[in-house]
Design an enzyme around this catalytic site. Structure first.
Site, PDB file in Angstrom:
ATOM      1  N   ASP A 120     -11.587  26.661 -51.139  1.00 30.66           N
ATOM      2  CA  ASP A 120     -11.783  26.481 -49.606  1.00 30.66           C
ATOM      3  C   ASP A 120     -11.749  24.990 -49.307  1.00 30.66           C
ATOM      4  O   ASP A 120     -13.044  24.375 -49.600  1.00 30.66           O
ATOM      5  CB  ASP A 120     -12.856  27.295 -49.206  1.00 30.66           C
ATOM      6  N   GLY A 143     -12.194  21.813 -47.113  1.00 29.50           N
ATOM      7  CA  GLY A 143     -12.514  21.386 -45.662  1.00 29.50           C
ATOM      8  C   GLY A 143     -12.336  20.017 -45.404  1.00 29.50           C
ATOM      9  O   GLY A 143     -12.275  19.264 -46.512  1.00 29.50           O
ATOM     10  N   SER A 188     -14.974  18.232 -44.944  1.00 29.45           N
ATOM     11  CA  SER A 188     -15.764  17.265 -45.763  1.00 29.45           C
ATOM     12  C   SER A 188     -16.080  17.771 -47.006  1.00 29.45           C
ATOM     13  O   SER A 188     -16.681  16.958 -47.882  1.00 29.45           O
ATOM     14  CB  SER A 188     -17.273  17.571 -44.770  1.00 29.45           C
ATOM     15  N   ASP A 206      -8.058  28.014 -42.627  1.00 31.88           N
ATOM     16  CA  ASP A 206      -9.436  28.490 -42.927  1.00 31.88           C
ATOM     17  C   ASP A 206      -9.777  29.837 -41.981  1.00 31.88           C
ATOM     18  O   ASP A 206     -10.356  30.704 -42.174  1.00 31.88           O
ATOM     19  CB  ASP A 206     -10.528  27.475 -42.920  1.00 31.88           C
ATOM     20  N   ARG A 207      -9.268  29.567 -40.780  1.00 33.32           N
ATOM     21  CA  ARG A 207      -9.618  30.400 -39.608  1.00 33.32           C
ATOM     22  C   ARG A 207      -8.977  31.697 -39.852  1.00 33.32           C
ATOM     23  O   ARG A 207      -9.412  32.647 -39.612  1.00 33.32           O
ATOM     24  CB  ARG A 207      -8.887  29.729 -38.207  1.00 33.32           C
TER      25      ARG A 207
END
Length: 258
Positions: free
Chosen positions: A6, A8, A10, A109-110
Site C-alpha cells: 500500500d 502512500g 508518506s 487506495d480509495r
C-alpha cells in the site's frame, strides 16, 4: 503467500497474507529515489527478521498513489519474488461500480478501501482514511462508489501552521485534557486535534445527510485513525489494515488472470 504493498505519499505499508490471514506487516518511508535493488534488499531483511523467505511469495499486489515509485516496485517484484505484480488500476476487477465523473481520477487506495469496507460491513458506509491527505468515501448498498471529499491531512495542516507562524514551534500530536489551555504547546495541540475532530464529524454529518440518513456505518483507517476516533462522535469502527485487506480481497478476484 501474498505480498501486498500500500504505497502512500508518506509511507509504504507492506503486508504478508497466508491463507487469507495477515501474518505480519511493516511500514517504511516512501522514497522516490530508491532503486528496485534497495527496496528488494530491505524487504528481504524484513522477511528474514520474521523467518520468512521471498522465495515463498506466490504473488505480489500493489496499490499506489505515487507513480514514480511504481517502476522500482514492479522491477523489485520481478527480480526478488520472480512474480509480475498485480497493480490496482484500469482492467483490474474490483466488483465496485465507480460513479465518479472520471473513474480514473479516483485514487487506487480509495477504491481498495471501498472494496474492503463493503466486503466487511456492507453498505451504505463512509470510509475515512487518515493519511497524508484525509479522504472521505461514500459507498451505497448497491456496492457503488459514489464519491467523497478530500481534506488536508492533520500533519500537513500542522506543518503549514509551524512554517507560517514564526513563533510557534512543532509539538507532539497528543491530546491535551482541555481545549482552554494555559500554555502554547497545549493550545496548539488542542486546536489541531480537536479542531480536526470537528472537521471530520461535520463532513461525515453532511455526507450522511446527502446519503439520505439511516443506518450508515463510518469506518476509519490510516495512521492517525485511532487518535481522532477516540474523540469523534461519528466514527463507528477503526480498521488499521483496511487497505491491505482490500488488496487481499482484490487479489482473489483477479488471481486467475495471471
Amino acid at each position: 503467500m501474498l505480498l501486498a504493498f500500500d504505497v502512500g505519499n508518506s509511507n509504504i505499508v507492506l503486508g504478508v497474507f497466508k491463507d487469507n490471514e495477515l501474518i505480519t506487516h511493516w511500514r517504511m518511508a516512501t522514497d522516490n529515489a530508491k532503486s528496485a535493488d534497495e527496496i528488494g534488499i530491505f524487504v528481504n531483511q524484513l522477511f528474514a527478521y520474521e523467518n520468512l523467505s521471498l522465495k515463498d511469495v506466490d504473488d505480489v499486489i500493489i496499490s499506489s498513489v505515487v507513480p514514480h515509485v511504481m517502476y522500482s516496485l514492479q522491477h523489485m517484484s520481478s527480480k526478488y519474488c520472480e512474480r509480475e505484480a498485480i497493480v490496482i488500476g484500469p482492467g483490474i476487477k474490483t466488483g465496485m461500480n465507480i460513479k465518479y465523473d472520471n473513474p480514473r481520477q479516483v485514487g487506487a487506495d480509495r477504491i481498495v478501501n471501498a472494496v474492503a469496507g463493503f466486503k466487511k460491513f456492507g453498505g451504505p458506509i463512509i470510509i475515512v482514511d487518515f493519511g497524508t491527505a484525509t479522504t472521505f468515501c461514500a459507498i451505497n448498498e448497491k456496492c457503488e462508489y459514489l464519491g467523497g471529499a478530500i481534506l488536508p491531512g492533520i500533519k500537513i495542516s500542522s506543518d503549514a501552521l509551524f512554517q507560517r507562524a514564526a513563533k510557534l514551534t512543532h509539538v507532539e500530536l497528543v491530546k491535551p485534557d482541555k481545549v482552554i489551555c494555559k500554555n502554547t504547546t497545549q493550545s496548539i495541540q488542542a486546536g489541531i486535534i480537536y479542531g480536526y475532530v470537528g472537521s471530520v464529524d461535520y463532513l461525515v454529518a453532511k455526507m450522511k445527510e446527502e446519503l439520505g440518513g439511516g443506518d450508515i456505518k463510518v469506518i476509519a483507517t490510516g495512521g492517525l485513525a485511532t487518535l481522532i476516533s477516540t474523540e469523534s462522535d461519528s466514527i463507528d469502527h477503526v480498521e488499521r489494515f483496511l487497505t491491505l485487506e482490500g488488496l487481499n480481497f482484490i487479489y482473489h478476484m483477479n488471481r486467475t488472470k495471471k
